[in-house]
Motif scaffolding. Sequence first.
Motif, mmCIF file in Angstrom:
data_model
loop_
_atom_site.group_PDB
_atom_site.id
_atom_site.type_symbol
_atom_site.label_atom_id
_atom_site.label_comp_id
_atom_site.label_asym_id
_atom_site.label_seq_id
_atom_site.Cartn_x
_atom_site.Cartn_y
_atom_site.Cartn_z
ATOM 1 N N VAL A 125 0.640 -1.161 -0.076
ATOM 2 C CA VAL A 125 0.169 -0.054 -0.180
ATOM 3 C C VAL A 125 1.008 1.408 -0.022
ATOM 4 O O VAL A 125 0.222 2.349 0.529
ATOM 5 C CB VAL A 125 -0.938 0.358 1.221
ATOM 6 C CG1 VAL A 125 -2.202 -0.798 0.999
ATOM 7 C CG2 VAL A 125 -0.586 0.109 2.705
ATOM 8 N N ASP A 126 2.033 0.968 -0.785
ATOM 9 C CA ASP A 126 3.009 2.221 -0.511
ATOM 10 C C ASP A 126 2.140 3.386 -1.276
ATOM 11 O O ASP A 126 2.763 4.765 -0.486
ATOM 12 C CB ASP A 126 4.340 1.778 -0.660
ATOM 13 C CG ASP A 126 4.331 1.213 -2.009
ATOM 14 O OD1 ASP A 126 3.219 0.449 -2.392
ATOM 15 O OD2 ASP A 126 5.820 1.288 -2.671
ATOM 16 N N LEU A 127 1.649 2.923 -2.132
ATOM 17 C CA LEU A 127 1.655 4.302 -3.070
ATOM 18 C C LEU A 127 0.623 5.140 -2.269
ATOM 19 O O LEU A 127 0.001 6.952 -2.556
ATOM 20 C CB LEU A 127 0.493 4.177 -4.460
ATOM 21 C CG LEU A 127 1.580 3.020 -5.138
ATOM 22 C CD1 LEU A 127 1.007 2.595 -5.911
ATOM 23 C CD2 LEU A 127 3.180 4.013 -5.471
ATOM 24 N N SER A 165 -1.754 3.422 -9.892
ATOM 25 C CA SER A 165 -2.747 2.104 -8.819
ATOM 26 C C SER A 165 -4.551 2.812 -8.531
ATOM 27 O O SER A 165 -4.370 4.026 -8.464
ATOM 28 C CB SER A 165 -1.985 2.427 -7.528
ATOM 29 O OG SER A 165 -3.232 1.984 -6.548
ATOM 30 N N VAL A 166 -5.281 2.150 -8.514
ATOM 31 C CA VAL A 166 -6.648 2.194 -8.552
ATOM 32 C C VAL A 166 -7.224 3.122 -7.568
ATOM 33 O O VAL A 166 -7.610 3.881 -7.423
ATOM 34 C CB VAL A 166 -7.524 1.033 -9.292
ATOM 35 C CG1 VAL A 166 -8.902 1.450 -8.681
ATOM 36 C CG2 VAL A 166 -7.063 0.386 -10.583
ATOM 37 N N GLY A 167 -6.388 1.583 -6.543
ATOM 38 C CA GLY A 167 -7.063 1.931 -5.329
ATOM 39 C C GLY A 167 -6.475 3.517 -4.548
ATOM 40 O O GLY A 167 -7.074 3.851 -3.295
ATOM 41 N N ASP A 308 -8.201 -8.041 -14.238
ATOM 42 C CA ASP A 308 -9.718 -8.667 -13.697
ATOM 43 C C ASP A 308 -10.798 -10.197 -14.223
ATOM 44 O O ASP A 308 -11.259 -10.001 -14.643
ATOM 45 C CB ASP A 308 -10.805 -7.989 -13.531
ATOM 46 C CG ASP A 308 -9.523 -7.396 -11.408
ATOM 47 O OD1 ASP A 308 -9.132 -7.863 -11.008
ATOM 48 O OD2 ASP A 308 -10.705 -5.934 -10.321
ATOM 49 N N ILE A 330 0.023 -7.059 -14.108
ATOM 50 C CA ILE A 330 -0.252 -6.390 -13.357
ATOM 51 C C ILE A 330 0.179 -7.229 -11.933
ATOM 52 O O ILE A 330 0.792 -6.001 -11.085
ATOM 53 C CB ILE A 330 -1.514 -5.837 -12.897
ATOM 54 C CG1 ILE A 330 -2.353 -4.435 -14.900
ATOM 55 C CG2 ILE A 330 -2.527 -4.004 -11.875
ATOM 56 C CD1 ILE A 330 -1.630 -3.556 -14.425
HETATM 57 C C1 UD1 Z 1 -7.909 -2.815 -7.614
HETATM 58 C C2 UD1 Z 1 -9.332 -3.466 -7.762
HETATM 59 C C3 UD1 Z 1 -8.996 -5.129 -8.539
HETATM 60 C C4 UD1 Z 1 -8.344 -4.339 -9.957
HETATM 61 C C5 UD1 Z 1 -7.174 -3.436 -9.784
HETATM 62 C C6 UD1 Z 1 -6.493 -3.456 -10.856
HETATM 63 C C7 UD1 Z 1 -10.766 -2.980 -6.094
HETATM 64 C C8 UD1 Z 1 -11.980 -2.838 -4.820
HETATM 65 N N1 UD1 Z 1 -10.021 -3.901 -6.639
HETATM 66 O O1 UD1 Z 1 -7.318 -3.132 -7.075
HETATM 67 O O2 UD1 Z 1 -9.954 -5.653 -8.404
HETATM 68 O O3 UD1 Z 1 -7.770 -5.897 -10.210
HETATM 69 O O4 UD1 Z 1 -7.631 -2.322 -9.342
HETATM 70 O O5 UD1 Z 1 -7.032 -3.149 -11.775
HETATM 71 O O6 UD1 Z 1 -11.119 -2.574 -6.821
HETATM 72 N N2 UD1 Z 1 0.753 -1.498 -5.464
HETATM 73 C C9 UD1 Z 1 1.248 -0.901 -5.212
HETATM 74 N N3 UD1 Z 1 1.487 -0.097 -4.199
HETATM 75 C C10 UD1 Z 1 0.697 0.267 -4.092
HETATM 76 C C11 UD1 Z 1 -0.740 0.229 -5.298
HETATM 77 C C12 UD1 Z 1 -0.512 -1.078 -6.274
HETATM 78 O O7 UD1 Z 1 2.780 -1.555 -5.761
HETATM 79 O O8 UD1 Z 1 0.238 0.935 -3.053
HETATM 80 C C13 UD1 Z 1 1.071 -2.624 -6.925
HETATM 81 C C14 UD1 Z 1 0.123 -3.381 -6.296
HETATM 82 O O9 UD1 Z 1 0.649 -4.611 -5.635
HETATM 83 C C15 UD1 Z 1 -0.487 -4.469 -7.922
HETATM 84 C C16 UD1 Z 1 -0.531 -3.633 -8.616
HETATM 85 O O10 UD1 Z 1 -0.164 -1.876 -8.079
HETATM 86 O O11 UD1 Z 1 0.955 -4.772 -8.625
HETATM 87 C C17 UD1 Z 1 -1.771 -2.379 -9.155
HETATM 88 O O12 UD1 Z 1 -2.894 -2.459 -8.253
HETATM 89 P P1 UD1 Z 1 -3.980 -1.413 -7.714
HETATM 90 O O13 UD1 Z 1 -4.327 -0.737 -9.415
HETATM 91 O O14 UD1 Z 1 -3.998 -0.687 -6.898
HETATM 92 O O15 UD1 Z 1 -4.689 -2.731 -7.313
HETATM 93 P P2 UD1 Z 1 -5.983 -1.955 -6.066
HETATM 94 O O16 UD1 Z 1 -6.588 -0.828 -6.312
HETATM 95 O O17 UD1 Z 1 -5.629 -2.809 -4.937
#
Ligand code: UD1
Length: 421
Positions: A125-127, A165-167, A308, A330
């Motif tokens: 969750v670093d981002l 990153s989506v989240g 997904d 991803i």
């Molecule tokens: C969201 C979706 C998930 C989907 C994903 C990618 C929700 C609830 N979930 O997940 O279904 O598969 O988008 O489309 O909406 N990462 C980091 N650091 C971070 C955050 C992410 O390194 O702080 C990496 C993750 O490990 C992963 C990549 O970024 O490899 C994609 O993650 P992210 O886009 O953040 O996906 P989620 O928001 O977790």
Amino acid sequence: MDSIRVTGNGPLYGTITIAGSKNACLAQMPATLLSEEPLTLTNAPNLSDIKTMTELLRSLGAEVSSMQNGRVLTMSGHDIGKHVAVYDIVRKMRASILVLGPLLARLGRAVVSLPGGCVIGARPVDLHLMALEALGAKLELRDGYVYASAKNGLSGGLVEFPFASVGATENAMMAATLARGSTILKNAARDPEIVDLAICLREMGAKIKGEGTSEIAIEGTDRLHGATHSVMADRIEMGTYMLVPGLCGGEIECIGAKTTLATAFCEKLSEAGINVEETKKGVKVSRKGDHVKALNVVTETYPGFPTDLQAQMMAMMCIANGESVLEEKIFENRFMHASELIRMGASINVQGGTATVAGVKKLKGAPVMATDLRASASLILAGLAATGDTIVNRVYHLDRGYERIEEKLRNVGALIERMSG
Ligand code: UD1
């Protein structure tokens, strides 16, 4: 533990209504923490992940009531009294981290358990943390929790994401709505769920521009008000059912679907020899010949091919004419379904993030184990194309993201039933 039995029985015909988007709804529910006034979400999906988010919001003092069989969620953040999101709830679902930004913005402090890894990869969750730090939050990681504070409130800032990153984009957007001054998010995720969250936040009075592009601008306000928002259609559920004719023939109309929600995916279906046609009510899909063509697919951030839908696409590649190549960019460990598909007679070779799938004439039913949500859907799809019975175990994964999957497939003629165990 429940399991699902699927018996391949040839072409399927009919209509399937697409539910509201799980991921959009999971991002919009925490927005209730931003306001004292009620937020109502209509077209919500009735899924176990939504129940987990409900439980989490209630544990923070929010009121959440669910009506019309889960379709309408009315929430109130009037009495948010607690700022600690505990491990016992957060561990169930990674999207729980989405309460961090809103709690911090509203209360000036938040303690949220780290969601930890999951079977499809480390998923840090670093981002999320980097973005909140850029808005002035002080963060500390201790005993598996993120301790976040912003005594004098958050202030707008520039966030440049190294990865879209989506989240992290969602967390930063929500936090910035109540920050002092302007925030710019660069290299923001462009997914439709981000656009839907921006619409919902705007309905609550937030000032947001640029959603759907890689640069989002947010002007902070003192308070947000109540709103009613209709959750967008689930593009992943839509894509899953759009693959059905490719696997077993027939024609399926997905009601409420739109090709513009998943353009890259729809292009791949057409390339495989599947007719994709917009209708008044949604999208109609049928297979042109007896077999689909092999494909090369690379998962990418939106608007690329969605990770997904990778597992479900692999199920179709298993019976395509020729050799397909699937590259997962991803998540680092998202091919667990391959070994289960191999148990059903598929020919798949996984090397790191690349899977090579040599199409076979027919899959054979087998007992298989669902390892995660989308992997489970791929096994159900494979079962529809197989001879004999496929028993998919550990279906609780499916209930996280697919509303009444067995009922929806039965309605188009599939032989599928849930067995309680
Ligand atoms: C969201 C979706 C998930 C989907 C994903 C990618 C929700 C609830 N979930 O997940 O279904 O598969 O988008 O489309 O909406 N990462 C980091 N650091 C971070 C955050 C992410 O390194 O702080 C990496 C993750 O490990 C992963 C990549 O970024 O490899 C994609 O993650 P992210 O886009 O953040 O996906 P989620 O928001 O977790």
